[in-house]
Design a protein around this motif. Structure first.
Motif, mmCIF file in Angstrom:
data_model
loop_
_atom_site.group_PDB
_atom_site.id
_atom_site.type_symbol
_atom_site.label_atom_id
_atom_site.label_comp_id
_atom_site.label_asym_id
_atom_site.label_seq_id
_atom_site.Cartn_x
_atom_site.Cartn_y
_atom_site.Cartn_z
ATOM 1 N N LYS A 167 58.035 29.051 -19.328
ATOM 2 C CA LYS A 167 58.715 28.708 -18.080
ATOM 3 C C LYS A 167 58.597 27.216 -17.766
ATOM 4 N N VAL A 168 59.644 26.697 -17.120
ATOM 5 C CA VAL A 168 59.625 25.346 -16.559
ATOM 6 C C VAL A 168 59.802 25.479 -15.056
ATOM 7 N N ARG A 169 58.928 24.793 -14.304
ATOM 8 C CA ARG A 169 58.950 24.858 -12.844
ATOM 9 C C ARG A 169 59.046 23.447 -12.284
ATOM 10 N N ARG A 170 59.468 23.355 -11.035
ATOM 11 C CA ARG A 170 59.671 22.039 -10.428
ATOM 12 C C ARG A 170 59.190 22.069 -8.982
ATOM 13 N N PHE A 171 58.446 21.025 -8.605
ATOM 14 C CA PHE A 171 58.052 20.839 -7.213
ATOM 15 C C PHE A 171 58.520 19.460 -6.781
ATOM 16 N N THR A 172 59.481 19.430 -5.864
ATOM 17 C CA THR A 172 60.008 18.173 -5.338
ATOM 18 C C THR A 172 59.304 17.871 -4.030
ATOM 19 N N PRO A 173 58.445 16.838 -4.002
ATOM 20 C CA PRO A 173 57.638 16.586 -2.799
ATOM 21 C C PRO A 173 58.481 16.207 -1.598
ATOM 22 N N CYS A 174 57.914 16.444 -0.430
ATOM 23 C CA CYS A 174 58.552 16.083 0.832
ATOM 24 C C CYS A 174 57.477 15.533 1.770
ATOM 25 N N PRO A 175 57.875 14.863 2.843
ATOM 26 C CA PRO A 175 56.876 14.391 3.809
ATOM 27 C C PRO A 175 56.060 15.556 4.357
ATOM 28 N N PRO A 176 54.844 15.290 4.813
ATOM 29 C CA PRO A 176 53.955 16.373 5.236
ATOM 30 C C PRO A 176 54.527 17.264 6.330
ATOM 31 N N ASP A 177 55.413 16.745 7.187
ATOM 32 C CA ASP A 177 55.950 17.568 8.271
ATOM 33 C C ASP A 177 57.221 18.309 7.869
ATOM 34 N N ASP A 178 57.662 18.156 6.605
ATOM 35 C CA ASP A 178 58.805 18.921 6.104
ATOM 36 C C ASP A 178 58.311 20.109 5.283
ATOM 37 N N VAL A 179 59.256 20.907 4.798
ATOM 38 C CA VAL A 179 58.913 22.088 4.007
ATOM 39 C C VAL A 179 59.536 21.949 2.619
ATOM 40 N N CYS A 180 58.716 22.020 1.600
ATOM 41 C CA CYS A 180 59.181 22.018 0.217
ATOM 42 C C CYS A 180 58.341 23.033 -0.544
ATOM 43 N N ASP A 181 58.864 23.515 -1.667
ATOM 44 C CA ASP A 181 58.170 24.583 -2.375
ATOM 45 C C ASP A 181 58.535 24.534 -3.850
ATOM 46 N N TRP A 182 57.870 25.370 -4.608
ATOM 47 C CA TRP A 182 58.128 25.454 -6.039
ATOM 48 C C TRP A 182 59.495 26.064 -6.328
#
Length: 567
Positions: A151-166
């Motif tokens: 599997k290949v997965r991706r996590f695109t970071p966001c500012p601490p007060d935003d919501v991002c996920d795998w």
């Protein structure tokens, strides 16, 4: 002034006024952790600080994003963790080995500044996987076990007060399933993924139509307990790869699929998983045209320790150092040195000064379930510029054993985040060396309050720099500056199993240091003029932490993205 620095001041007086207006808040916010409340150790040894009593997971994979948040990741087929997914979510996976329905999280996002924690959703098993940030600052994560092996997965970071996920990607998938592999970001922004258990190939992401490649070295470097896993891979400044497995190493031309040089065997014990040594490429230096590459390999375990762990043989106490480039007429030789303590499963990382911190691990045994004893509580610092025999200093000890599946990562404020340790197949909270959910920080000597007046504060810096292009950094120092300030750039790696994949350190050259003026007391303001790294072989395009260092005392870092001119 150059356009990259985004400074639009029309005169020196306006610039100094702007700096004065912002200095107070910047200085206070940057170094709130630098007080003298030392509970373990003193000004000479650093100290420790508990950041979280319970992170919910034991992080076997850890990475710091360019927003300063920390991605922590465990495996999924371990049963429930100690933190639930939010909003009533659960993971339904019929291929899962432990729980087909699992409402607990196996990855979290930690914000050190606020000590806040947010559960993340990971679907396929990431046990002993690999990863690295790409040119955009996105974390690309590959392989694992069971249904996650390709599997290949991706996590695109966001500012601490935003919501991002795998995100789990349907394509591309790995051409070979990879468990215990290593990733390296390349100058063209692709990732090369090297090795894995019973896998003697490498491949590229994205593949761009390129098939996997058999590398015989990955097979010939194996032994009875496969001590060639998680190979140490470093991108050399001449665009070749240094690949180390077990006790052997090569210089590899990944473009032509040729071994440029077979290097001498390091003396002593096996150094890769499961014997669990560690490695860094020492800082590349502008005053050497970033051309000289030296590899440092420290620690390891006795052969057969993994197969027959009792009676927990002594770990290695040696470090080897090898000059790789520029190529010499004679074959290079390993320069051997002795650490103050034996160590397997140690994590090696850079401090902002360019010194190497060696932390975590055990003095007896090796990696694997319950295969180690005698925790190595004392960190040591290795000074690459000191003479042989005088390079190590011992620092204040932790009180928490950090053995199998523990990590250590440099934070932008100069602290070192330490997490994980699980010597058991499942989460086990009793007996010797229980599963460790606490997260702590090692606070080096330079953050002691005695050095507050010497500590630089970066007030203005570019968000991006272009290869070979000039840029300016504006700095405040609340004390007299003696000599030149330093500019150091360090990448943020993916840390797992005693190796920080993609770790890179550049000692840049301050070409002009201009004192702009003085404020109240001993306040001094400087413009530092420098040139960005000359090529992506020296610094692959990505985000880096940029530190200013005054007489061994570093600033808080700013994140700078190194880009191509057309980006």
């Amino acid at each position: 002034m150059d356009d990259i620095s985004h400074c639009c001041f029309s005169s020196l007086s306006i610039l100094i006024t702007a700096i004065l207006a912002s200095v107070g808040s910047v200085f206070t916010a940057s170094w709130a952790t630098g007080d003298s409340g030392a509970s373990n150790g003193s000004i000479g040894g650093g100290r420790w600080e508990l950041l979280l009593e319970n992170a919910g997971i034991a992080s076997m994979h850890t990475a710091v994003t360019h927003y300063g948040t920390v991605v922590m990741l465990d495996r999924t087929n371990i049963g429930p963790s100690s933190i639930n997914l939010s909003d009533g979510r659960c993971r339904y996976n019929p291929l899962e080995l432990a729980l087909k329905v699992d409402c607990s999280a196996h990855s979290v996002l930690f914000t050190p500044e606020t000590r806040s924690l947010r559960p993340l959703f990971i679907y396929t098993d990431t046990w002993c996987s690999s990863g690295q940030f790409d040119a955009s600052g996105t974390l690309l994560q590959t392989g694992g076990d069971n249904e996650g092996v390709a599997k290949v997965r991706r996590f695109t970071p966001c500012p601490p007060d935003d919501v991002c996920d795998w995100e789990e990607l349907d394509a591309p998938a790995l051409q070979d399933g990879r468990w215990y592999a290593t990733n390296q970001l390349l100058p063209d922004s692709r990732h090369i993924v090297v090795g894995g258990r019973s896998v003697f190939t490498l491949e590229f992401l994205p593949p761009n139509g390129q098939a996997k490649t058999f590398l015989p070295f990955l097979q010939t470097s194996s032994d009875e307990q496969t001590d060639n896993l998680y190979p140490f891979v470093h991108l050399l400044p001449d665009d070749t790869l240094f690949i180390f497995a077990n006790r052997d190493s090569i210089v590899y031309d990944y473009r032509m699929n040729t071994v440029v040089r077979a290097l001498p065997r390091i003396p002593g014990e096996p150094r890769n998983y499961p014997s669990a040594g560690s490695s860094v490429m020492l800082p590349l230096r502008a005053n050497e045209s970033y051309a000289r590459a030296e590899i440092l390999v420290c620690g390891g375990a006795q052969l057969y320790c993994f197969l027959y762990p009792a009676p927990f043989p002594n770990a290695s106490q040696t470090c080897g150092r090898l000059v790789i480039t520029p190529a010499e007429e004679q074959q290079p030789e390993w320069e051997m040195d002795y650490m103050p303590f034996r160590r397997a499963m140690g994590d090696m990382l850079f401090l902002p000064t360019g010194d190497v911190l060696i932390i975590n691990g055990a003095q007896n045994g090796c990696q694997g379930w319950d295969n180690a004893r005698n925790p190595a509580f004392y960190p040591v610092v290795y000074n690459p510029d000191a003479p042989l025999g005088a390079r190590f200093t011992t620092k204040a000890p932790s009180t928490i054993p950090r053995l199998y599946h523990s990590t250590a990562n440099l934070l932008p404020d100069g602290r070192v985040l330490v997490a994980g340790s699980n010597t058991h197949q499942f989460y086990t909270y009793s007996g010797s060396f229980p599963t460790e959910l606490r997260v702590e920080a090692f606070i080096p000597d330079y953050l002691h309050e005695a050095f507050n007046m010497m500590r630089p504060v970066i007030v203005i810096a570019p968000e991006r720099v272009v290869y070979s292009q000039p840029f300016n950094v504006y700095v405040y120092v609340n004390d007299t500056v003696q000599g030149e300030l330093e500019l150091n750039m360090v990448s943020s790696p993916f840390t797992t199993h005693s190796f920080s994949q993609g770790l890179r350190f550049l000692k840049m050259k301050v070409e002009r240091q201009i004192e702009l003026g003085e404020g109240d007391g001993n306040l001094s303001f400087f413009q530092l003029h420098a040139t960005a790294p000359p090529s992506p072989t020296v610094a692959p395009p990505s985000y880096y932490m940029l530190f200013v260092v005054n007489q061994g005392i570093p600033s808080k870092a700013v994140w700078v993205q190194v880009i191509y001119p057309s980006a």
